[in-house]
Design an enzyme around this catalytic site. Structure first.
Site, short mmCIF file in Angstrom:
data_model
loop_
_atom_site.label_atom_id
_atom_site.label_comp_id
_atom_site.label_asym_id
_atom_site.label_seq_id
_atom_site.Cartn_x
_atom_site.Cartn_y
_atom_site.Cartn_z
N SER A 11 -29.40 64.83 18.18
CA SER A 11 -29.95 64.35 16.91
C SER A 11 -31.35 64.86 16.62
O SER A 11 -31.76 64.92 15.46
CB SER A 11 -29.96 62.82 16.92
OG SER A 11 -30.56 62.34 18.10
N ARG A 12 -32.09 65.20 17.68
CA ARG A 12 -33.51 65.54 17.47
C ARG A 12 -33.92 66.63 18.46
O ARG A 12 -33.20 66.94 19.40
CB ARG A 12 -34.41 64.33 17.77
CG ARG A 12 -34.14 63.14 16.92
CD ARG A 12 -35.12 62.02 17.19
NE ARG A 12 -34.79 61.22 18.35
CZ ARG A 12 -35.61 61.01 19.39
NH1 ARG A 12 -36.81 61.56 19.42
NH2 ARG A 12 -35.24 60.24 20.41
N ASP A 60 -23.86 56.24 23.83
CA ASP A 60 -24.98 56.02 24.74
C ASP A 60 -24.56 56.65 26.07
O ASP A 60 -23.73 56.09 26.80
CB ASP A 60 -25.23 54.52 24.89
CG ASP A 60 -26.33 54.21 25.90
OD1 ASP A 60 -26.75 55.12 26.64
OD2 ASP A 60 -26.76 53.04 25.96
N ASN A 87 -28.31 67.49 27.65
CA ASN A 87 -29.70 67.59 27.18
C ASN A 87 -30.37 66.22 26.97
O ASN A 87 -31.58 66.12 27.08
CB ASN A 87 -29.71 68.38 25.86
CG ASN A 87 -31.00 68.21 25.10
OD1 ASN A 87 -32.02 68.79 25.44
ND2 ASN A 87 -30.98 67.37 24.05
N TYR A 152 -39.11 60.09 36.18
CA TYR A 152 -38.65 61.25 35.40
C TYR A 152 -38.48 62.47 36.31
O TYR A 152 -37.45 63.15 36.26
CB TYR A 152 -39.68 61.53 34.31
CG TYR A 152 -39.35 62.69 33.38
CD1 TYR A 152 -38.46 62.50 32.32
CD2 TYR A 152 -39.94 63.94 33.54
CE1 TYR A 152 -38.16 63.55 31.46
CE2 TYR A 152 -39.64 64.99 32.68
CZ TYR A 152 -38.76 64.78 31.63
OH TYR A 152 -38.46 65.82 30.78
N LYS A 156 -35.03 64.81 37.19
CA LYS A 156 -34.93 66.24 36.89
C LYS A 156 -34.69 67.05 38.18
O LYS A 156 -33.95 68.03 38.17
CB LYS A 156 -36.19 66.72 36.16
CG LYS A 156 -36.38 66.06 34.78
CD LYS A 156 -35.17 66.21 33.88
CE LYS A 156 -35.40 65.72 32.46
NZ LYS A 156 -34.24 65.88 31.59
N ILE A 185 -42.76 71.34 25.43
CA ILE A 185 -42.11 71.78 24.20
C ILE A 185 -42.50 70.81 23.08
O ILE A 185 -42.56 69.59 23.29
CB ILE A 185 -40.56 71.78 24.36
CG1 ILE A 185 -40.13 72.60 25.60
CG2 ILE A 185 -39.87 72.30 23.09
CD1 ILE A 185 -40.50 74.07 25.58
#
Ligand code: NAP
Length: 243
Positions: A11-12, A60, A87, A152, A156, A185
């Site tokens: 979506s973004r 979700d 992603n 986080y 990853k 980014i």
């Protein structure tokens, strides 16, 4: 028939750019959004106007049953999954000692377990088709670790481990698995950084700029077209991290 791709977090930000890039290459994109319906729908309208195909599905991805719903929908409608782009993700900036159990679990479910759920579902179809391309969006912080982003960084690094191990297991089935580990980014994910923070970061980047969503989408396009790269962590980061 055209290739079929599933893109999570479409979506973004990075996922929206990847979806555009793939759809404009005449790939059918099943674009997964969670909360941002308006943004996802705008993307769909933009592409449909150009006569490209984008199919929106709400899910979700931190929940196994919702990931299975996406896989079932795609196979029922298109009969196959050629490309999976994992992603979707969230971040959190917090002292390690302040992270709550709920926050830790949410991070692992959203960023790492989602990749397991989506990939396990898609791979069953890819194995029977004897081909597939899986691209996981990880981060430089999975490679080198970020202070105040332990949860986080763990997710990853976990994604990168999954990428390497799965590439070995699935290579004989002609399924390639790679990670793209971006540096910084320009997306909503960094909107909490001040102008001064960004300038400080730019000083540490040899190419002297923040990356764009297009920088990452171009890397995805290359990996989709390539036929001999698997198990790699490719890091478009402007030289910020050089291994
Ligand atoms: P973003 O602009 O914040 O977008 C995040 C996307 O993930 C949104 O589409 C969001 O969907 C989706 N998402 C979040 N939780 C979800 C859930 N539970 N279920 C389904 N979708 C969910 O982030 P971005 O910068 O594009 O990041 C994309 C990926 O790149 C992430 O994995 C991120 O860790 C990674 N990355 C980003 C950077 C960076 O500097 N931006 C650097 C390295 C790696 P909705 O809005 O529809 O809820």
């Amino acid at each position: 028939m055209s290739k079929v791709a599933i893109v999570t977090g479409a979506s973004r930000g990075i996922g929206a750019e990847i979806s555009k890039m793939l759809a404009r290459d005449n790939i059918i994109v099943v674009a997964i959004y969670n909360k941002s319906f308006d943004k996802a729908n705008k993307l769909k309208e933009e592409l449909n106007k150009e006569s490209y195909k984008l199919d929106l599905v709400q899910a979700d991805v931190s929940k196994k049953e919702e990931c299975q719903k996406v896989i079932d929908y795609t196979i029922d409608k298109y009969g196959k999954i050629d490309i999976l782009i994992n992603n979707a993700g969230i971040d959190q900036c917090k002292l390690f000692t302040d992270i709550t159990d709920e926050e830790w679990k949410e991070m692992i479910d959203t960023n790492l377990n989602s990749v397991f759920y989506m990939t396990q579902g898609a791979v069953k179809n890819m194995i029977s088709n004897k081909k597939g391309c899986i691209i996981n969006i990880s981060s430089i912080w999975g490679m080198v670790g970020a202070s105040c982003e332990v949860a986080y960084s763990v997710t990853k690094a976990g994604i990168d481990g999954m990428t390497k191990a799965l590439a070995k297991e699935l290579g004989p089935s002609n399924i390639r698995v790679n990670s793209i580990a971006p540096g910084i980014i320009d997306t909503d994910m960094n909107k909490n950084l001040s102008k001064e923070d960004i300038e400080e970061i730019k000083k540490q980047i040899p190419l002297e700029r923040v990356g764009t969503t297009l920088d990452i989408a171009k890397c995805v396009k290359w990996l989709v077209e390539d036929e001999y790269t698997t198990g790699q962590i490719i890091s478009p980061n402007g030289g910020w991290v050089i291994n």
